[in-house]
Design a protein around this motif. Structure first.
Motif, PDB file in Angstrom:
ATOM      1  N   LYS A 296      56.657  31.467  49.794  1.00  0.00           N
ATOM      2  CA  LYS A 296      55.269  32.102  49.770  1.00  0.00           C
ATOM      3  C   LYS A 296      55.750  33.097  48.805  1.00  0.00           C
ATOM      4  CE  LYS A 296      52.923  30.760  53.846  1.00  0.00           C
ATOM      5  NZ  LYS A 296      52.205  31.177  55.207  1.00  0.00           N
ATOM      6  N   CYS A 297      54.474  34.044  48.619  1.00  0.00           N
ATOM      7  CA  CYS A 297      54.855  34.816  47.427  1.00  0.00           C
ATOM      8  C   CYS A 297      54.603  36.379  48.146  1.00  0.00           C
ATOM      9  CB  CYS A 297      53.905  34.807  46.110  1.00  0.00           C
ATOM     10  SG  CYS A 297      54.250  33.294  45.120  1.00  0.00           S
ATOM     11  N   LEU A 298      55.303  37.261  47.388  1.00  0.00           N
ATOM     12  CA  LEU A 298      54.828  38.834  47.839  1.00  0.00           C
ATOM     13  C   LEU A 298      53.798  39.464  46.812  1.00  0.00           C
ATOM     14  CD1 LEU A 298      56.274  41.284  49.041  1.00  0.00           C
ATOM     15  CD2 LEU A 298      57.267  41.787  46.993  1.00  0.00           C
ATOM     16  N   GLU A 299      52.756  40.003  47.739  1.00  0.00           N
ATOM     17  CA  GLU A 299      51.582  40.396  47.236  1.00  0.00           C
ATOM     18  C   GLU A 299      51.442  41.889  47.582  1.00  0.00           C
ATOM     19  OE1 GLU A 299      48.735  37.538  48.422  1.00  0.00           O
ATOM     20  OE2 GLU A 299      47.667  39.012  49.504  1.00  0.00           O
ATOM     21  N   ASN A 300      50.591  42.594  46.911  1.00  0.00           N
ATOM     22  CA  ASN A 300      50.111  43.957  47.283  1.00  0.00           C
ATOM     23  C   ASN A 300      48.912  43.743  47.944  1.00  0.00           C
ATOM     24  OD1 ASN A 300      49.035  46.340  47.073  1.00  0.00           O
ATOM     25  ND2 ASN A 300      49.152  46.824  45.063  1.00  0.00           N
ATOM     26  N   ASN A 301      48.767  44.063  49.180  1.00  0.00           N
ATOM     27  CA  ASN A 301      47.649  43.813  50.160  1.00  0.00           C
ATOM     28  C   ASN A 301      47.080  45.354  50.316  1.00  0.00           C
ATOM     29  OD1 ASN A 301      45.433  43.316  51.979  1.00  0.00           O
ATOM     30  ND2 ASN A 301      46.809  41.820  53.024  1.00  0.00           N
TER      31      ASN A 301
ATOM     32  N   LYS B 188      52.036  35.837  51.163  1.00  0.00           N
ATOM     33  CA  LYS B 188      50.722  34.973  51.253  1.00  0.00           C
ATOM     34  C   LYS B 188      51.336  33.456  50.472  1.00  0.00           C
ATOM     35  CE  LYS B 188      47.985  37.792  53.434  1.00  0.00           C
ATOM     36  NZ  LYS B 188      47.409  37.583  54.799  1.00  0.00           N
ATOM     37  N   ASP B 189      50.382  32.528  50.713  1.00  0.00           N
ATOM     38  CA  ASP B 189      50.367  31.532  49.968  1.00  0.00           C
ATOM     39  C   ASP B 189      50.308  31.934  48.316  1.00  0.00           C
ATOM     40  OD1 ASP B 189      50.708  29.732  52.085  1.00  0.00           O
ATOM     41  OD2 ASP B 189      48.651  29.493  52.064  1.00  0.00           O
ATOM     42  N   CYS B 190      51.148  31.133  47.591  1.00  0.00           N
ATOM     43  CA  CYS B 190      51.191  31.573  46.036  1.00  0.00           C
ATOM     44  C   CYS B 190      49.958  31.018  45.223  1.00  0.00           C
ATOM     45  CB  CYS B 190      52.335  31.051  45.578  1.00  0.00           C
ATOM     46  SG  CYS B 190      53.914  31.503  46.104  1.00  0.00           S
ATOM     47  N   SER B 191      49.335  32.006  44.486  1.00  0.00           N
ATOM     48  CA  SER B 191      48.239  31.474  43.785  1.00  0.00           C
ATOM     49  C   SER B 191      48.442  32.117  42.249  1.00  0.00           C
ATOM     50  CB  SER B 191      47.014  31.870  44.258  1.00  0.00           C
ATOM     51  OG  SER B 191      45.774  31.560  43.654  1.00  0.00           O
TER      52      SER B 191
ATOM     53  N   GLN C 254      49.497  39.447  43.239  1.00  0.00           N
ATOM     54  CA  GLN C 254      50.603  38.696  43.193  1.00  0.00           C
ATOM     55  C   GLN C 254      51.477  38.805  41.959  1.00  0.00           C
ATOM     56  OE1 GLN C 254      50.487  34.643  44.663  1.00  0.00           O
ATOM     57  NE2 GLN C 254      50.196  35.495  46.675  1.00  0.00           N
ATOM     58  N   MET C 255      50.996  39.169  40.774  1.00  0.00           N
ATOM     59  CA  MET C 255      51.339  39.386  39.664  1.00  0.00           C
ATOM     60  C   MET C 255      52.409  40.686  39.565  1.00  0.00           C
ATOM     61  SD  MET C 255      50.556  36.727  38.292  1.00  0.00           S
ATOM     62  CE  MET C 255      51.208  36.847  36.505  1.00  0.00           C
TER      63      MET C 255
END
Length: 134
Positions: A21-26, A33-36, A42-43
């Motif tokens: 899964k990918c790190l993201e700024n939530n 979260k799942d990568c997208s 997620q960029m």
């Protein structure tokens, strides 16, 4: 892929080796979260100043604690310096590594060799050479 910032060393989604899964700024909270390709939060990129950046926010951490937040890159009390190691770990100056637990919780722990601490970026840049996306 959007044009990376000129101070990017590593760029794009930061994928964890343990759960893929990918790190993201939530909403300024570090999350996994799942990568997208469609999620701008997620960029991420690690810049030449060793800051992990999403848009105009940097991932920061308290030196004594497990608080991880995306904050303004200038003027925060959080430490925003990260080293991307040869073992694909993001470590702090006091040998703590960004990790993912079994419950998908993001936290810092003493660096070791587990996959929960291993992260990969899609691109590494050498700005002395022409930009190529091969």
């Amino acid at each position: 892929m959007p044009q990376p910032p000129k101070d990017a060393v590593y760029y794009e989604r930061l994928r964890n080796e343990e759960n893929k899964k990918c790190l993201e700024n939530n909403e300024q909270k570090a999350d996994i979260k799942d990568c997208s390709d469609l999620k701008p939060h997620q960029m991420l990129y690690l810049n030449q100043q060793n800051k992990l950046v999403n848009r105009d926010l940097c991932l920061g951490h308290l030196k004594a604690g497990n608080t991880l937040r995306f904050v303004n890159c200038n003027g925060s009390v959080l430490d925003m310096t990260w080293t991307y190691t040869s073992k694909n770990q993001l470590s702090t100056s006091d040998d703590q590594c960004l990790a993912v637990g079994k419950d998908n919780h993001i936290y810092l722990e003493t660096c070791n060799d587990t996959n929960g601490q291993k992260w990969t970026f899609k691109y590494k840049f050498d700005w002395s050479k022409p930009l190529s996306y091969s």
